[in-house]
Design an enzyme around this catalytic site. Structure first.
Site, PDB file in Angstrom:
ATOM      1  N   GLU A 166       0.770  -1.281   0.100  1.00  0.00           N
ATOM      2  CA  GLU A 166       0.075   0.129   0.111  1.00  0.00           C
ATOM      3  C   GLU A 166       0.942   1.321  -0.099  1.00  0.00           C
ATOM      4  O   GLU A 166       1.673   1.608   0.787  1.00  0.00           O
ATOM      5  CB  GLU A 166      -0.797   0.319   1.041  1.00  0.00           C
TER       6      GLU A 166
ATOM      7  N   ASP B  64      -5.918   3.067  -1.355  1.00  0.00           N
ATOM      8  CA  ASP B  64      -6.678   3.797  -0.456  1.00  0.00           C
ATOM      9  C   ASP B  64      -6.972   5.110  -0.815  1.00  0.00           C
ATOM     10  O   ASP B  64      -6.026   5.800  -1.254  1.00  0.00           O
ATOM     11  CB  ASP B  64      -5.821   3.941   1.085  1.00  0.00           C
TER      12      ASP B  64
ATOM     13  N   GLN C 138      -9.618   1.113  -0.027  1.00  0.00           N
ATOM     14  CA  GLN C 138     -10.172   1.412   1.235  1.00  0.00           C
ATOM     15  C   GLN C 138     -10.574   2.996   1.195  1.00  0.00           C
ATOM     16  O   GLN C 138     -10.247   3.664   0.186  1.00  0.00           O
ATOM     17  CB  GLN C 138      -8.959   1.498   2.282  1.00  0.00           C
TER      18      GLN C 138
ATOM     19  N   GLU D 215     -11.853   2.685   6.506  1.00  0.00           N
ATOM     20  CA  GLU D 215     -10.786   2.646   7.268  1.00  0.00           C
ATOM     21  C   GLU D 215     -10.770   4.611   7.582  1.00  0.00           C
ATOM     22  O   GLU D 215      -9.925   5.099   7.195  1.00  0.00           O
ATOM     23  CB  GLU D 215      -9.225   2.611   6.634  1.00  0.00           C
TER      24      GLU D 215
END
Length: 258
Positions: free
Chosen positions: A143, A178, A204, A240
């Site tokens: 990530e 994300d 996310q 998240e």
């Protein structure tokens, strides 16, 4: 229709961790993710998943000394043996929890002159982890994380993550996209996703800039959710984010997608 997973490290955080599984299920979630499971026995967590009809979507490999500020060890020279042990431990948990994906945090760059060596170690460690996870039909995620949330993190841009995939050449390694981190660093989220979609293994979300519910701030999440459907993304979307108040009081954004 998007599938949303509650991130139990951040959501329902007014309750003890093991109580959050039931809260997530009652709120309508079918999947959960969290940072780390290692404070609990895997059988205890599996029991909570089964009791509440939840799927374990994702968790992270052990990150080193998280309390002391470490944010992963996958790219840290001299920690290779520890990293391999962390892979073995995570796989043990993932097998019990029927978790198909694990995220390996890269770690922090303390000396820019060491970045080339860190890159070599990162590739070596990821290749080892990918091959170990492949034995159990699991996928490994990496990530990119923005420089505001974690200054000094080893990879920050989606392009960097996907370049790593190309170098590795391991079919079970993907990038965790994300949207919070990507918006802070890059923006143009729809185009960014479409550019890299083939290598994206998990998404996310959180509001930007404050990392609260995805119903405020500068990102138009309903547009992005519709775009993901149109693009054929069928993976989970991890929530998240840090609730502004009681988690349940901030879930109006989820109602159209239940």
């Amino acid at each position: 229709m998007p599938r949303f997973a509650a991130n139990l490290s951040m959501m329902f955080n007014d309750a003890p961790f093991l109580e959050r599984f039931g809260r997530a299920a009652s709120a309508g979630f079918k999947g959960v993710e969290y940072l780390f499971p290692y404070d609990y026995a895997p059988a205890e967590l599996a029991e909570r998943l089964s009791e509440h009809g939840l799927s374990q979507v994702l968790f992270n490999l052990p990150p080193g000394d998280f309390a002391a500020g470490e944010r992963g060890i996958a790219a840290l020279p001299g920690r290779e043996a520890e990293f391999r042990e962390s892979v073995d431990r995570a796989v043990e948990y993932a097998q019990v929890l029927a978790c198909p994906k694990l995220h390996a945090m890269a770690g922090l760059v303390s000396d820019e002159s060491q970045r080339p060596r860190m890159h070599e170690v990162y590739l070596e460690n990821l290749r080892y982890a990918a091959q170990r996870l492949a034995e159990h039909d699991m996928r490994l995620l990496i990530e990119p994380i923005n420089t505001r949330s974690i200054p000094g993190y080893f990879i920050n841009l989606q392009s960097e993550g996907h370049a790593i995939l190309a170098e590795l050449g391991e079919s079970n390694v993907q990038v965790q996209m994300d949207f919070f981190h990507a918006q802070v660093m890059e923006g143009d989220l729809a185009a960014c996703f479409k550019r890299f979609q083939a290598g994206v293994g998990h998404i996310q979300i959180a509001g930007v800039p404050d990392r609260h519910e995805p119903d405020s701030g500068e990102v138009n999440y309903p547009y992005l959710f519709a775009m993901l459907d149109e693009a054929g993304y069928d993976g989970w979307i991890g929530c998240e984010y840090i609730p502004r108040d009681l988690t349940e009081d901030g879930l109006d954004w989820l109602a159209p997608w239940r």
